[in-house]
Design an enzyme around this catalytic site. Sequence first.
Site, PDB file in Angstrom:
ATOM      1  CB  ILE A 230      47.812-107.477 -16.571  1.00 21.58           C
ATOM      2  CG1 ILE A 230      48.904-108.223 -15.425  1.00 21.58           C
ATOM      3  CG2 ILE A 230      46.667-107.194 -16.292  1.00 21.58           C
ATOM      4  CD1 ILE A 230      49.167-107.341 -14.538  1.00 21.58           C
TER       5      ILE A 230
ATOM      6  NE  ARG B 166      53.670-100.039  -9.004  1.00 19.86           N
ATOM      7  CZ  ARG B 166      53.523-101.110  -9.058  1.00 19.86           C
ATOM      8  NH1 ARG B 166      52.049-101.476  -8.963  1.00 19.86           N
ATOM      9  NH2 ARG B 166      54.436-102.163  -8.692  1.00 19.86           N
TER      10      ARG B 166
ATOM     11  CG  ASP C  22      43.412-102.976  -5.948  1.00 19.11           C
ATOM     12  OD1 ASP C  22      42.789-103.274  -5.057  1.00 19.11           O
ATOM     13  OD2 ASP C  22      44.651-103.802  -6.389  1.00 19.11           O
TER      14      ASP C  22
ATOM     15  CD  GLU D 207      48.850 -98.120  -3.275  1.00 17.80           C
ATOM     16  OE1 GLU D 207      48.285 -98.325  -4.109  1.00 17.80           O
ATOM     17  OE2 GLU D 207      49.868 -99.014  -2.876  1.00 17.80           O
TER      18      GLU D 207
ATOM     19  CG  HIS E 284      48.107-102.309  -4.187  1.00 15.89           C
ATOM     20  ND1 HIS E 284      48.969-101.304  -4.186  1.00 15.89           N
ATOM     21  CD2 HIS E 284      48.487-103.294  -4.877  1.00 15.89           C
ATOM     22  CE1 HIS E 284      49.879-101.678  -5.257  1.00 15.89           C
ATOM     23  NE2 HIS E 284      49.378-102.980  -5.590  1.00 15.89           N
TER      24      HIS E 284
END
Length: 322
Positions: free
Chosen positions: A160, A238, A262, A267, A286
Site C-alpha cells: 500500500i 491501524r 479511517d 471500533e 473504516h
Amino acid sequence: MKIVLLDGYALNHDLDWQQLDQLGELDHYDRTAVNNNEEILQRIGQAEIVLTHKTPLNDRVISQAPRLRYIGIMGTGYDVVDIQSADRNHVAVTNVPTYATDAVAQFTFALLLEVASQVGLHNRLVHEDKWLCVPNFTFWERPLFELQGKTLGLIGYGHIAKKVAELGHAFAMKVIFYNHRPKKDHPSWAGQVDLDELLTRSDVISLHTIQTPDTVNLIDRSSLKKMKKSAILLNTARGKLVNETDLAKALNRGDIYAFATDVVGTEPISADNPLLKAKNCYITPHIAWAPFETRKRLLDITVSNLTNYLAGKPSNLVHFYK
C-alpha cells in the site's frame, strides 16, 4: 467438512457466499461477539475450518476447538489471531495480503485531498446557501494548499505504501519513507530515511505499518513533538498505532496542523474518544477497504486460499502445520 464463518456481515452487503458453500457445510454468522469466548467456541463447535474477519481467535479459543485445523483471516492484518497458539495447536493460518492495495492507497489520498482542498466543507456550505450571500464570485472558509513540492513521509513501505508513494510522486511531492527493515529496491525518487528524519522533514506523514507490540502508540507525545506544526498525519493502517489522547492534545494546541484517519483504537468508535472533539480532525468509519471490487477480490482470494489448502498447496500462509 464443516466451515464456520464468524462475521460475514461487513463483507457481504452484496456478495454471494456460494463459492464457500461448494467447499463444505457452511455455517455463516453475520456477527459474533468479539469478547465472548464461549459464544465463539460454541459456534466453532466441531468445525475444522474457521473464517474470521474481525472476530478474535485467542489461545483459549484455538486450544479448545477440538477439530480446528485451518483459520482463514479475511483481511491483511493477522493481529486477530494468536499465531503462537496456532503454532502450538498445529493450526494453519492464512490471510489476504494485497486485496486492498489500490483501494486503501486511493482512500489515503482522498483523506489528504480533503484536508488540502476542503471539498466536503465547501460543498456543504454551498448547499447551505453560503455562496448566495457573498459579494464576490468565490469564498473559502479554511486554508487551501497545493501538494506539489510538499514532502510525503511514509512509515512502512509495503504494497500500500508503495502505491501511495507513486500517487505522491504523480502529484510532484517529494517522497521519503522509513521501514523497520531497510528496503533495497525502491525508486530513485523515494528516499529511505530513519524515523526521526522522516518525522522532522515531512509535511505529510502517512502510516502504513502493521500493528505489533512495537508499533502500538508509535505516534505519541514524543514523536508528535518532532513533527512540523504544519504537518498533516494520515492513518489508514491501524488505530492503535496512534496514542489518541496525545494526538488530540497536540491538535488542540496546534502542535500539528491536521489528522485524517479511517481507523481508531476501538471500533466502532467510543463516545469518549478524544479525537471526536479535537481540532482539525477528520474521521471516517473504516471504509478504505469497502469498494465493491475490493470486497469481491477479498472473497475470491479467501476462497482460493482455502481451496489451495484443501488441495495440499497452501497459499498466503501466515503460519502452517500439515
